[in-house]
Each structure stands twice: as structure tokens, then as C-alpha cells.
Design a protein around this motif. Structure first.
Motif, PDB file in Angstrom:
ATOM      1  N   ARG A  31       0.848  -1.194   0.000  1.00 31.96           N
ATOM      2  CA  ARG A  31       0.000   0.000   0.000  1.00 31.96           C
ATOM      3  C   ARG A  31       0.880   1.239   0.000  1.00 31.96           C
ATOM      4  N   PRO A  32       1.625   1.487  -1.052  1.00 29.48           N
ATOM      5  CA  PRO A  32       2.540   2.632  -1.081  1.00 29.48           C
ATOM      6  C   PRO A  32       1.796   3.952  -0.946  1.00 29.48           C
ATOM      7  N   VAL A  73       4.595  11.816  -8.217  1.00 34.77           N
ATOM      8  CA  VAL A  73       3.679  12.188  -7.144  1.00 34.77           C
ATOM      9  C   VAL A  73       2.807  13.330  -7.650  1.00 34.77           C
ATOM     10  N   LYS A  74       1.502  13.128  -7.606  1.00 42.68           N
ATOM     11  CA  LYS A  74       0.577  14.151  -8.092  1.00 42.68           C
ATOM     12  C   LYS A  74       0.112  15.035  -6.935  1.00 42.68           C
ATOM     13  N   ALA A  75       0.206  16.335  -7.125  1.00 40.18           N
ATOM     14  CA  ALA A  75      -0.249  17.296  -6.117  1.00 40.18           C
ATOM     15  C   ALA A  75      -1.082  18.376  -6.796  1.00 40.18           C
ATOM     16  N   ILE A  76      -2.022  18.914  -6.055  1.00 38.09           N
ATOM     17  CA  ILE A  76      -2.880  19.973  -6.574  1.00 38.09           C
ATOM     18  C   ILE A  76      -2.894  21.154  -5.613  1.00 38.09           C
ATOM     19  N   VAL A  77      -3.376  22.282  -6.085  1.00 41.31           N
ATOM     20  CA  VAL A  77      -3.532  23.478  -5.265  1.00 41.31           C
ATOM     21  C   VAL A  77      -4.972  23.533  -4.760  1.00 41.31           C
ATOM     22  N   VAL A  78      -5.124  23.706  -3.452  1.00 35.67           N
ATOM     23  CA  VAL A  78      -6.451  23.866  -2.865  1.00 35.67           C
ATOM     24  C   VAL A  78      -6.821  25.342  -2.985  1.00 35.67           C
ATOM     25  N   SER A  79      -7.635  25.655  -3.969  1.00 32.97           N
ATOM     26  CA  SER A  79      -7.858  27.049  -4.357  1.00 32.97           C
ATOM     27  C   SER A  79      -8.489  27.900  -3.259  1.00 32.97           C
ATOM     28  N   ARG A 121       0.092  32.642   0.352  1.00 32.98           N
ATOM     29  CA  ARG A 121       0.082  31.226   0.712  1.00 32.98           C
ATOM     30  C   ARG A 121      -0.467  30.379  -0.430  1.00 32.98           C
ATOM     31  N   VAL A 122       0.126  29.202  -0.581  1.00 33.85           N
ATOM     32  CA  VAL A 122      -0.394  28.177  -1.490  1.00 33.85           C
ATOM     33  C   VAL A 122      -0.636  26.914  -0.662  1.00 33.85           C
ATOM     34  N   ARG A 123      -1.852  26.429  -0.706  1.00 35.77           N
ATOM     35  CA  ARG A 123      -2.184  25.183  -0.025  1.00 35.77           C
ATOM     36  C   ARG A 123      -2.016  24.050  -1.022  1.00 35.77           C
ATOM     37  N   VAL A 124      -1.084  23.132  -0.737  1.00 38.61           N
ATOM     38  CA  VAL A 124      -0.758  22.049  -1.668  1.00 38.61           C
ATOM     39  C   VAL A 124      -1.202  20.723  -1.063  1.00 38.61           C
ATOM     40  N   GLN A 125      -1.900  19.920  -1.858  1.00 38.17           N
ATOM     41  CA  GLN A 125      -2.400  18.635  -1.374  1.00 38.17           C
ATOM     42  C   GLN A 125      -2.015  17.522  -2.335  1.00 38.17           C
ATOM     43  N   ILE A 126      -1.516  16.429  -1.772  1.00 38.88           N
ATOM     44  CA  ILE A 126      -1.185  15.253  -2.573  1.00 38.88           C
ATOM     45  C   ILE A 126      -2.475  14.482  -2.863  1.00 38.88           C
ATOM     46  N   VAL A 127      -2.615  14.046  -4.104  1.00 35.23           N
ATOM     47  CA  VAL A 127      -3.802  13.277  -4.480  1.00 35.23           C
ATOM     48  C   VAL A 127      -3.372  11.936  -5.082  1.00 35.23           C
ATOM     49  N   GLU A 128      -4.318  11.029  -5.129  1.00 34.35           N
ATOM     50  CA  GLU A 128      -4.041   9.666  -5.590  1.00 34.35           C
ATOM     51  C   GLU A 128      -3.633   9.636  -7.053  1.00 34.35           C
ATOM     52  N   ASN A 129      -2.679   8.750  -7.359  1.00 38.44           N
ATOM     53  CA  ASN A 129      -2.347   8.462  -8.752  1.00 38.44           C
ATOM     54  C   ASN A 129      -2.038   6.969  -8.879  1.00 38.44           C
ATOM     55  N   GLU A 130      -1.521   6.544 -10.002  1.00 36.97           N
ATOM     56  CA  GLU A 130      -1.304   5.113 -10.229  1.00 36.97           C
ATOM     57  C   GLU A 130      -0.246   4.516  -9.318  1.00 36.97           C
ATOM     58  N   TYR A 131       0.655   5.361  -8.779  1.00 37.77           N
ATOM     59  CA  TYR A 131       1.739   4.860  -7.942  1.00 37.77           C
ATOM     60  C   TYR A 131       1.399   4.877  -6.452  1.00 37.77           C
ATOM     61  N   PHE A 132       0.612   5.847  -6.032  1.00 37.65           N
ATOM     62  CA  PHE A 132       0.358   6.036  -4.608  1.00 37.65           C
ATOM     63  C   PHE A 132      -1.141   6.132  -4.327  1.00 37.65           C
ATOM     64  N   LYS A 133      -1.625   5.132  -3.590  1.00 40.30           N
ATOM     65  CA  LYS A 133      -3.043   5.068  -3.244  1.00 40.30           C
ATOM     66  C   LYS A 133      -3.290   5.459  -1.791  1.00 40.30           C
ATOM     67  N   GLU A 134      -2.277   5.286  -0.944  1.00 44.79           N
ATOM     68  CA  GLU A 134      -2.432   5.544   0.485  1.00 44.79           C
ATOM     69  C   GLU A 134      -2.113   7.016   0.775  1.00 44.79           C
ATOM     70  N   LEU A 135      -3.119   7.801   1.108  1.00 47.29           N
ATOM     71  CA  LEU A 135      -2.933   9.237   1.323  1.00 47.29           C
ATOM     72  C   LEU A 135      -3.423   9.704   2.687  1.00 47.29           C
TER      73      LEU A 135
END
Length: 248
Positions: A31-32, A73-79, A121-135
Motif C-alpha cells: 500500500r505505497p 507524485v501528483k499534487a494539486i492546489v487547494v484554491s 500562501r499556497v495550499r498544496v495537497q497530494i492526491v491519488e495516482n497510479e503509484y500512490f493510493k495511500e494518502l
């Protein structure tokens, strides 16, 4: 009778160990996941006034097995939790490299005029992708603040061992006496991994020499001051006398 007891104990231990081996693969194995190594990061162009653009590496940690290939690693900005505008930054794709348990999510920052008078400030959040499911881990998101004003350096947790608590006036004094705008030191034994070894590359011995220099400069200031010893001008220790910690 004694032999039967001994045999029974041996069988019991064998079953117990077998059970432990059977349970060992459970948990995060298979469960990476990734998470930020902290929830607050900062940067100031005041430390690099000659730069118009810079890249800040937000450190991340791995859970699960190491692999022999790079993983994105996929990350997005929490607007709705972000105050920076689109012209101020660009969030890039993160990476956990082959065979490593740490990585980075890069953020490119631009020195725009607005940063001279504000901290954003930038709020950055990691989101699920094909490599990482455990967040659902320690810090799945973080706040990254940046500015062109003088603020507490991101690596003050490392500098604090040499200079004590941070305050704006104290940091200005240190920069003025050293004739520099940053001290890129990171303790090699720090529990927080060095986020950028090419940047934070000062040695402990360099910092020890700098600490002694600042100690003497502070003593000279206090000796000739007409208003008493230098004190912290803001922050948690505002109004308290500045003291350089004893050498390690």
C-alpha cells in the motif's frame, strides 16, 4: 515428563514464530503512500534578492516498499485556501526516485511586485495516482508561504541551535553583521531530511565560526548600547534579552 514439557514449549515457540512471520507482510506492505514532511514551509526572495525566479522543493516521505524505478507524485492546489495568484507560482509534479524513501514536490516562485508588500500562501495537497493510493497519512497537505519581505527562514529550526529564538530584528542584525542574506545550513543529523542538499550545504564548522562571530558582535553592541542589551522586537520572545546559545 520433563521431556514432554520441553517438547510442548518447543512446539509452542514454533507456532508463535510462524504466526509472527505470517503477520509480518501486513500493514503498509503493498500500500505505497506519500505525505509531506511537515505542514508549514516558507520562502523569501529577501534571502535571494538577485533572483527573479526560484524553485522550492517541498519534502515528502514514502510509506511502503522501495522500488527500482522512479515514481511520480501528483499534487494539486487547494484554491479556496490559497491567496497567491497564478502569476506568482507554478506547482510541478513531484517524484520519489528509484531506491529512495524521500522525495520532493517542486514549486516555482516568481518575484512579482506584489510580494514586496505581502506574504502569500499556497495550499498544496497530494492526491491519488497510479503509484500512490495511500494518502490518509500524517500530512497529506501543507501550507507554503512566500514573499519578498524579511521573514523567518525556513531552516531556522537548524539555525536556532546557534542563534536561539527567531525575531525579525535579531535576524536583520545577523544578516547585517555577516553581510549576507541567508545561512544555508542543515544539520546532517536532523530528523527533518535536508530538502535541498545543493542549497543547504554549509558545514557545522562554518556555522560554529559564524556563531562565535555573532556572539562577539552582540557583546560589542550591548557594551556600547545606551538603551540596554538587545532584545527581541517581535515574536514569542518579544521584549526579552537576546542570548546566543552556548557552543555545542
Amino acid at each position: 515428563m520433563k521431556k514432554s514439557i520441553i517438547y510442548s514449549l518447543i512446539i509452542f515457540l514454533f507456532v508463535l514464530l510462524a504466526g509472527c512471520e505470517k503477520d509480518e507482510p501486513m500493514g503498509y506492505k503493498g500500500r505505497p503512500g506519500v505525505y509531506f514532511n511537515g505542514n508549514e514551509f516558507s520562502y523569501s526572495f529577501a534571502e535571494n534578492p538577485w533572483k527573479d525566479i526560484d524553485t522550492v522543493l517541498l519534502p515528502i516521505l514514502l510509506t511502503g516498499d522501495l522500488e527500482d524505478y522512479d515514481r511520480k507524485v501528483k499534487a494539486i492546489v487547494v484554491s479556496d485556501s490559497t491567496t497567491a495568484t497564478g502569476d506568482m507560482y507554478e506547482l510541478l509534479e513531484g517524484t520519489i526516485k528509484a531506491g529512495e524513501e524521500t522525495g520532493y514536490v517542486p514549486v516555482v516562485v516568481n518575484s512579482v511586485e506584489e510580494l514586496e508588500k505581502s506574504v502569500v500562501r499556497v495550499r498544496v495537497q497530494i492526491v491519488e495516482n497510479e503509484y500512490f493510493k495511500e494518502l490518509d497519512l500524517v500530512y497529506p497537505a501543507c501550507n507554503f508561504t512566500f514573499t519578498a519581505q524579511i521573514i523567518k527562514p525556513y531552516n531556522w529550526s537548524q539555525l536556532e541551535y546557534f542563534f536561539g529564538p527567531y525575531s525579525t530584528g535579531w535576524w536583520k542584525f545577523i544578516m547585517e553583521k555577516l553581510g549576507r542574506t541567508s545561512l544555508p545550513y542543515w544539520d546532517m543529523w536532523s530528523p527533518i531530511p535536508n530538502p535541498d542538499e545543493s542549497k543547504y550545504n554549509m558545514s557545522y564548522y562554518e556555522m560554529s565560526n559564524i556563531q562565535q562571530m555573532i556572539r562577539l558582535e552582540l557583546a560589542d553592541y550591548n557594551k556600547h548600547s545606551t538603551t540596554g542589551p538587545m532584545k527581541h522586537d517581535d515574536g514569542e520572545y518579544a521584549g526579552k534579552e537576546i542570548v546566543v546559545p552556548a557552543p555545542w
